[in-house]
Scaffold this motif. Structure first.
Motif, PDB file in Angstrom:
ATOM      1  N   LEU A   9       0.817  -1.217   0.000  1.00 13.27           N
ATOM      2  CA  LEU A   9       0.000   0.000   0.000  1.00 13.27           C
ATOM      3  C   LEU A   9       0.849   1.264   0.000  1.00 13.27           C
ATOM      4  O   LEU A   9       0.435   2.298  -0.532  1.00 13.27           O
ATOM      5  CB  LEU A   9      -0.954  -0.002   1.194  1.00 13.27           C
ATOM      6  CG  LEU A   9      -2.074  -1.034   1.142  1.00 13.27           C
ATOM      7  CD1 LEU A   9      -2.876  -1.009   2.444  1.00 13.27           C
ATOM      8  CD2 LEU A   9      -2.982  -0.812  -0.052  1.00 13.27           C
ATOM      9  N   ALA A  10       2.029   1.207   0.585  1.00 11.97           N
ATOM     10  CA  ALA A  10       2.888   2.390   0.688  1.00 11.97           C
ATOM     11  C   ALA A  10       3.486   2.811  -0.653  1.00 11.97           C
ATOM     12  O   ALA A  10       4.098   3.873  -0.750  1.00 11.97           O
ATOM     13  CB  ALA A  10       4.004   2.144   1.697  1.00 11.97           C
ATOM     14  N   LYS A  11       3.259   2.035  -1.687  1.00 13.93           N
ATOM     15  CA  LYS A  11       3.815   2.358  -3.001  1.00 13.93           C
ATOM     16  C   LYS A  11       3.051   3.458  -3.727  1.00 13.93           C
ATOM     17  O   LYS A  11       3.520   3.964  -4.744  1.00 13.93           O
ATOM     18  CB  LYS A  11       3.840   1.102  -3.882  1.00 13.93           C
ATOM     19  CG  LYS A  11       4.814   0.058  -3.404  1.00 13.93           C
ATOM     20  CD  LYS A  11       4.755  -1.171  -4.292  1.00 13.93           C
ATOM     21  CE  LYS A  11       5.668  -2.249  -3.750  1.00 13.93           C
ATOM     22  NZ  LYS A  11       5.591  -3.481  -4.547  1.00 13.93           N
ATOM     23  N   SER A  12       1.856   3.824  -3.244  1.00 13.80           N
ATOM     24  CA  SER A  12       1.064   4.848  -3.925  1.00 13.80           C
ATOM     25  C   SER A  12       0.314   5.699  -2.909  1.00 13.80           C
ATOM     26  O   SER A  12       0.053   5.259  -1.786  1.00 13.80           O
ATOM     27  CB  SER A  12       0.060   4.196  -4.883  1.00 13.80           C
ATOM     28  OG  SER A  12      -0.932   3.501  -4.154  1.00 13.80           O
ATOM     29  N   VAL A  13      -0.049   6.895  -3.309  1.00 14.12           N
ATOM     30  CA  VAL A  13      -0.814   7.782  -2.424  1.00 14.12           C
ATOM     31  C   VAL A  13      -2.177   7.180  -2.088  1.00 14.12           C
ATOM     32  O   VAL A  13      -2.574   7.176  -0.910  1.00 14.12           O
ATOM     33  CB  VAL A  13      -0.947   9.201  -3.027  1.00 14.12           C
ATOM     34  CG1 VAL A  13      -1.907  10.056  -2.212  1.00 14.12           C
ATOM     35  CG2 VAL A  13       0.418   9.867  -3.110  1.00 14.12           C
ATOM     36  N   PRO A  14      -2.922   6.645  -3.072  1.00 16.02           N
ATOM     37  CA  PRO A  14      -4.181   6.009  -2.689  1.00 16.02           C
ATOM     38  C   PRO A  14      -3.966   4.845  -1.711  1.00 16.02           C
ATOM     39  O   PRO A  14      -4.762   4.655  -0.786  1.00 16.02           O
ATOM     40  CB  PRO A  14      -4.765   5.512  -4.019  1.00 16.02           C
ATOM     41  CG  PRO A  14      -4.158   6.409  -5.045  1.00 16.02           C
ATOM     42  CD  PRO A  14      -2.782   6.708  -4.542  1.00 16.02           C
ATOM     43  N   GLY A  15      -2.906   4.090  -1.912  1.00 14.54           N
ATOM     44  CA  GLY A  15      -2.602   2.992  -0.994  1.00 14.54           C
ATOM     45  C   GLY A  15      -2.315   3.487   0.407  1.00 14.54           C
ATOM     46  O   GLY A  15      -2.765   2.899   1.398  1.00 14.54           O
ATOM     47  N   ILE A  16      -1.582   4.592   0.502  1.00 17.42           N
ATOM     48  CA  ILE A  16      -1.296   5.184   1.808  1.00 17.42           C
ATOM     49  C   ILE A  16      -2.597   5.637   2.462  1.00 17.42           C
ATOM     50  O   ILE A  16      -2.806   5.458   3.662  1.00 17.42           O
ATOM     51  CB  ILE A  16      -0.292   6.356   1.669  1.00 17.42           C
ATOM     52  CG1 ILE A  16       1.093   5.806   1.296  1.00 17.42           C
ATOM     53  CG2 ILE A  16      -0.208   7.178   2.958  1.00 17.42           C
ATOM     54  CD1 ILE A  16       2.096   6.861   0.890  1.00 17.42           C
ATOM     55  N   GLY A  17      -3.494   6.210   1.669  1.00 19.53           N
ATOM     56  CA  GLY A  17      -4.798   6.616   2.190  1.00 19.53           C
ATOM     57  C   GLY A  17      -5.606   5.426   2.681  1.00 19.53           C
ATOM     58  O   GLY A  17      -6.263   5.497   3.723  1.00 19.53           O
ATOM     59  N   GLY A  56     -12.306   9.816   6.810  1.00 17.37           N
ATOM     60  CA  GLY A  56     -11.552  11.017   7.189  1.00 17.37           C
ATOM     61  C   GLY A  56     -10.096  10.719   7.485  1.00 17.37           C
ATOM     62  O   GLY A  56      -9.202  11.476   7.086  1.00 17.37           O
ATOM     63  N   ALA A  57      -9.840   9.615   8.155  1.00 16.22           N
ATOM     64  CA  ALA A  57      -8.457   9.236   8.459  1.00 16.22           C
ATOM     65  C   ALA A  57      -7.701   8.889   7.185  1.00 16.22           C
ATOM     66  O   ALA A  57      -6.528   9.247   7.027  1.00 16.22           O
ATOM     67  CB  ALA A  57      -8.436   8.065   9.430  1.00 16.22           C
ATOM     68  N   GLY A  58      -8.366   8.202   6.265  1.00 17.04           N
ATOM     69  CA  GLY A  58      -7.718   7.869   4.998  1.00 17.04           C
ATOM     70  C   GLY A  58      -7.373   9.106   4.197  1.00 17.04           C
ATOM     71  O   GLY A  58      -6.260   9.239   3.666  1.00 17.04           O
ATOM     72  N   LEU A  59      -8.311  10.036   4.113  1.00 12.88           N
ATOM     73  CA  LEU A  59      -8.074  11.292   3.406  1.00 12.88           C
ATOM     74  C   LEU A  59      -6.928  12.068   4.059  1.00 12.88           C
ATOM     75  O   LEU A  59      -6.026  12.566   3.368  1.00 12.88           O
ATOM     76  CB  LEU A  59      -9.344  12.141   3.407  1.00 12.88           C
ATOM     77  CG  LEU A  59      -9.193  13.552   2.850  1.00 12.88           C
ATOM     78  CD1 LEU A  59      -9.180  13.491   1.330  1.00 12.88           C
ATOM     79  CD2 LEU A  59     -10.309  14.441   3.335  1.00 12.88           C
ATOM     80  N   PHE A  63      -3.364  12.992   2.261  1.00 11.63           N
ATOM     81  CA  PHE A  63      -2.997  14.404   2.128  1.00 11.63           C
ATOM     82  C   PHE A  63      -1.688  14.693   2.854  1.00 11.63           C
ATOM     83  O   PHE A  63      -0.831  15.423   2.356  1.00 11.63           O
ATOM     84  CB  PHE A  63      -4.121  15.286   2.672  1.00 11.63           C
ATOM     85  CG  PHE A  63      -3.893  16.751   2.448  1.00 11.63           C
ATOM     86  CD1 PHE A  63      -4.019  17.303   1.182  1.00 11.63           C
ATOM     87  CD2 PHE A  63      -3.545  17.583   3.498  1.00 11.63           C
ATOM     88  CE1 PHE A  63      -3.802  18.654   0.972  1.00 11.63           C
ATOM     89  CE2 PHE A  63      -3.326  18.932   3.303  1.00 11.63           C
ATOM     90  CZ  PHE A  63      -3.454  19.474   2.029  1.00 11.63           C
ATOM     91  N   SER A  64      -1.521  14.092   4.014  1.00 10.81           N
ATOM     92  CA  SER A  64      -0.311  14.250   4.802  1.00 10.81           C
ATOM     93  C   SER A  64       0.912  13.746   4.031  1.00 10.81           C
ATOM     94  O   SER A  64       1.958  14.396   4.009  1.00 10.81           O
ATOM     95  CB  SER A  64      -0.482  13.473   6.116  1.00 10.81           C
ATOM     96  OG  SER A  64       0.672  13.499   6.882  1.00 10.81           O
ATOM     97  N   ALA A  65       0.771  12.603   3.388  1.00  5.78           N
ATOM     98  CA  ALA A  65       1.880  12.035   2.621  1.00  5.78           C
ATOM     99  C   ALA A  65       2.244  12.912   1.428  1.00  5.78           C
ATOM    100  O   ALA A  65       3.425  13.139   1.141  1.00  5.78           O
ATOM    101  CB  ALA A  65       1.520  10.626   2.155  1.00  5.78           C
TER     102      ALA A  65
END
Length: 125
Positions: A9-17, A56-59, A63-65
């Motif tokens: 999941l850490a490979k992409s912004v959506p994955g991080i979300g 909300g946490a995912g968003l 955004f933080s990343a």
């Protein structure tokens, strides 16, 4: 070799979300399970709150990343940027959700008042 979810999941912004949503949703579910057990909220309220908090946490995590990557800098600058961006995104999310809920309640009060469970039953029927 076993599948490793977090690095994948850490490979992409959506994955991080998504990862942030999983963690935020788990925290909200733990809180709501206790409130549900103590009969302070209904099952519907627990499900709605858990969903809102997970989204909300995912968003906020995504955004933080993005913000930390855009600013760059050292560890302290990246952590500070991530923290500030995450707080700002979650704050804005909560304001938006509160506004929408207020508008929905206002519209509900103009109509015959029904419980959330009644409305959900009607929608599912």
């Amino acid at each position: 070799m076993s599948f490793q979810l977090a690095p994948y999941l850490a490979k992409s912004v959506p994955g991080i979300g998504i990862l942030g949503g999983i963690v935020g949703g788990a925290a909200a579910l733990a809180k709501n399970a206790r409130l549900l057990k103590d009969k302070q909220i209904t099952g519907t309220e627990a499900a709605i709150d858990t969903g809102k908090e997970a989204a909300g946490a995912g968003l906020a995590t995504a955004f933080s990343a993005v913000a930390a990557t855009a600013v760059g800098g050292g560890l302290a600058v990246s952590l500070g940027t991530a923290l500030i961006a995450g707080v700002a995104a979650k704050y804005a999310w909560d304001l938006g959700v509160d506004f929408i809920e207020k508008e929905l309640r206002h519209g509900k009060s103009a109509e015959a008042t029904a419980s959330d469970e009644d409305i959900l039953r009607e929608e599912l029927a």
